[in-house]
Design a protein around this motif. Sequence first.
Motif, short mmCIF file in Angstrom:
data_model
loop_
_atom_site.label_atom_id
_atom_site.label_comp_id
_atom_site.label_asym_id
_atom_site.label_seq_id
_atom_site.Cartn_x
_atom_site.Cartn_y
_atom_site.Cartn_z
N SER A 189 55.45 43.36 43.17
CA SER A 189 55.18 42.35 43.11
C SER A 189 53.75 42.27 44.13
O SER A 189 52.86 41.53 45.01
CB SER A 189 56.00 41.87 44.27
N LEU A 190 54.14 43.20 45.57
CA LEU A 190 53.16 43.41 47.22
C LEU A 190 52.05 43.50 45.85
O LEU A 190 50.95 42.63 46.53
CB LEU A 190 53.49 44.10 47.85
N ALA A 191 51.93 44.19 45.69
CA ALA A 191 50.70 44.88 44.45
C ALA A 191 49.70 43.93 44.21
O ALA A 191 48.33 43.43 43.91
CB ALA A 191 50.90 45.68 43.43
N VAL A 192 50.25 43.10 43.19
CA VAL A 192 49.83 41.79 42.43
C VAL A 192 49.55 40.77 43.21
O VAL A 192 48.47 40.20 43.27
CB VAL A 192 51.00 41.11 41.54
N ILE A 193 50.27 40.05 44.00
CA ILE A 193 49.93 39.61 45.39
C ILE A 193 48.45 39.63 46.18
O ILE A 193 47.36 39.37 46.34
CB ILE A 193 51.25 39.14 46.22
N LEU A 194 48.74 41.21 46.70
CA LEU A 194 47.62 42.21 47.31
C LEU A 194 45.71 41.27 46.36
O LEU A 194 44.71 40.89 46.95
CB LEU A 194 47.63 42.70 47.93
N VAL A 195 46.09 41.73 45.24
CA VAL A 195 45.43 41.73 44.11
C VAL A 195 44.81 40.79 43.79
O VAL A 195 43.75 40.34 44.15
CB VAL A 195 45.69 43.03 43.18
N ALA A 196 45.51 39.40 43.64
CA ALA A 196 45.54 38.32 42.74
C ALA A 196 44.28 37.55 44.73
O ALA A 196 43.92 36.82 43.98
CB ALA A 196 46.28 37.30 42.95
N MET A 197 44.81 37.83 45.52
CA MET A 197 44.74 37.09 46.68
C MET A 197 42.87 37.58 46.91
O MET A 197 42.05 36.90 47.36
CB MET A 197 44.98 37.28 48.38
N ALA A 198 43.46 38.75 46.85
CA ALA A 198 41.50 39.93 46.37
C ALA A 198 40.36 38.80 45.82
O ALA A 198 39.61 38.87 46.22
CB ALA A 198 41.29 41.28 46.71
N VAL A 199 40.35 38.96 44.68
CA VAL A 199 40.27 38.33 43.31
C VAL A 199 39.97 37.22 43.85
O VAL A 199 38.79 36.97 43.79
CB VAL A 199 40.59 38.49 42.15
N ALA A 200 40.55 36.75 44.57
CA ALA A 200 39.82 34.97 44.64
C ALA A 200 39.73 34.76 45.98
O ALA A 200 38.26 33.86 45.73
CB ALA A 200 41.53 34.04 44.50
N VAL A 201 39.21 35.52 46.96
CA VAL A 201 38.65 35.69 48.08
C VAL A 201 37.77 36.41 47.33
O VAL A 201 36.53 35.37 48.17
CB VAL A 201 39.25 35.67 49.20
N VAL A 202 36.69 36.90 46.24
CA VAL A 202 36.13 37.54 46.07
C VAL A 202 35.29 37.08 45.86
O VAL A 202 34.10 36.65 45.97
CB VAL A 202 35.83 38.99 45.94
N ALA A 203 36.28 36.81 44.49
CA ALA A 203 34.89 35.61 43.43
C ALA A 203 34.68 34.23 43.70
O ALA A 203 33.40 34.35 44.17
CB ALA A 203 35.72 34.90 42.13
N SER A 204 35.55 33.90 45.37
CA SER A 204 34.92 32.94 46.30
C SER A 204 33.48 32.52 47.13
O SER A 204 32.52 31.82 46.85
CB SER A 204 35.79 31.59 47.31
N LEU A 205 33.98 33.92 47.04
CA LEU A 205 32.56 34.67 48.11
C LEU A 205 31.63 34.38 47.66
O LEU A 205 30.03 34.17 48.08
CB LEU A 205 33.34 35.57 49.00
N ILE A 206 31.27 34.81 46.82
CA ILE A 206 30.06 35.34 45.67
C ILE A 206 29.39 34.10 45.19
O ILE A 206 28.39 33.94 45.24
CB ILE A 206 30.66 36.66 44.41
N LYS A 207 30.61 33.41 44.58
CA LYS A 207 30.49 31.76 44.50
C LYS A 207 29.46 31.13 45.81
O LYS A 207 28.25 30.48 45.05
CB LYS A 207 31.18 30.98 44.01
N ILE A 208 30.13 31.36 46.28
CA ILE A 208 29.27 30.78 47.66
C ILE A 208 27.79 31.01 48.34
O ILE A 208 26.75 30.32 47.98
CB ILE A 208 30.19 31.19 49.03
N ARG A 209 27.46 32.91 47.74
CA ARG A 209 26.65 33.35 47.98
C ARG A 209 25.87 32.79 47.03
O ARG A 209 23.81 32.80 47.03
CB ARG A 209 26.35 34.92 48.51
N VAL A 210 25.83 32.18 45.41
CA VAL A 210 25.23 32.37 44.53
C VAL A 210 24.67 30.99 44.26
O VAL A 210 23.23 30.73 44.45
CB VAL A 210 26.36 32.42 43.19
N ASP A 211 25.47 30.13 44.92
CA ASP A 211 25.19 28.57 45.40
C ASP A 211 24.22 28.32 46.08
O ASP A 211 23.49 27.74 46.36
CB ASP A 211 26.56 27.48 45.22
#
Length: 341
Positions: free
Chosen positions: A301-323
């Motif tokens: 559970s801990l691994a899934v939670i950490l990976v899900a949050m990391a992917v969501a935040v990194v994807a958001s930051l990449i989109k901010i940079r692309v925009d």
Amino acid sequence: MEAALPAWFEITSFVVLLLILAADLVLAYRRPHIPSTRESALWVAFYVGLALVFAGLILWQGSVDHAAEFIAGWVTEYSLSIDNLFVFVIIMARFSVPRKYQQEVLMVGILIALVLRGIFILLGAQLIENFSWIFYIFGAFLLYTAIRQAFEKHDDMEETENGVIRFLRRRIAISDTYDGAKLRTVIDGRKVFTPILVVFIALGLTDLVFAIDSIPAIFGITQDPFIVFTANVFALMGLRQLYFLLGDLIDKLEYLHYGIAFILGFIGVKLFFHALHVNELPFINGGQHVDWAPEISTWTSLAVILVAMAVAVVASLIKIRVDARRAPEVEQEPSESSPAE
């Protein structure tokens, strides 16, 4: 069953956490100001470090499983608390709360959230102790919440809040302007409430919704009421500093709600498996436990939670940079086409 943590440790923890929250409240009210990015970052780091130290103390007094449950629960509640900040931003903007006094307002909102979550934790613990089938309901509710989180906007809550606020304004004298962070002020010799009252009620409604969502989620990780409550406390501590640290960025983390939705859905499925594993309902497998139902470990559970949050935040930051890179190109297009005309 795991051995319970020592009673003296739990009591001491509650006393220390209460003192920290009281000191934070006094600090917010005695020094109303707009925290700098550096100040906010240091406070957030302090509270995150404090949570990790507390996990170490749980490991010392309990077990590795106790510590893992606390960290998994804290990360889950922290991610949901960050989502809570999205709504706080909307409320602060809608009611034009002076930025200087937003610390005090946020602190009251956090205290309301703690009280509501404490009540829901006590209720949830009693339900789990007496009715094992409640895990089916928790699981279904979290899956519904995950779908709602993924496809609904936070602005959908405005209609309910506006209805409550219209009701209040018809029955209570509320001024149109703020008087610092005061709840009441005097206008033409008459005492009236300031818009701060409306803001507190809006925050309370928001906290109620998030308490209903978050408590089943953490009970999907641990059923220990002490760990559930302390994970919630640590998730809410430092939330007002995080509000100022993230600032406008929080509105731009476009994929964060998808990460949170995935976490809620995952825990919902986990709760269904757990419900099957401890099943006592007569119309499911004749009232017997379902042996094939897997028990998802806390570490998974801990691994899934950490990976899900990391992917969501990194994807958001990449989109901010692309925009940000595309913005100058869009601005240049009209000027480049004008000579041809």
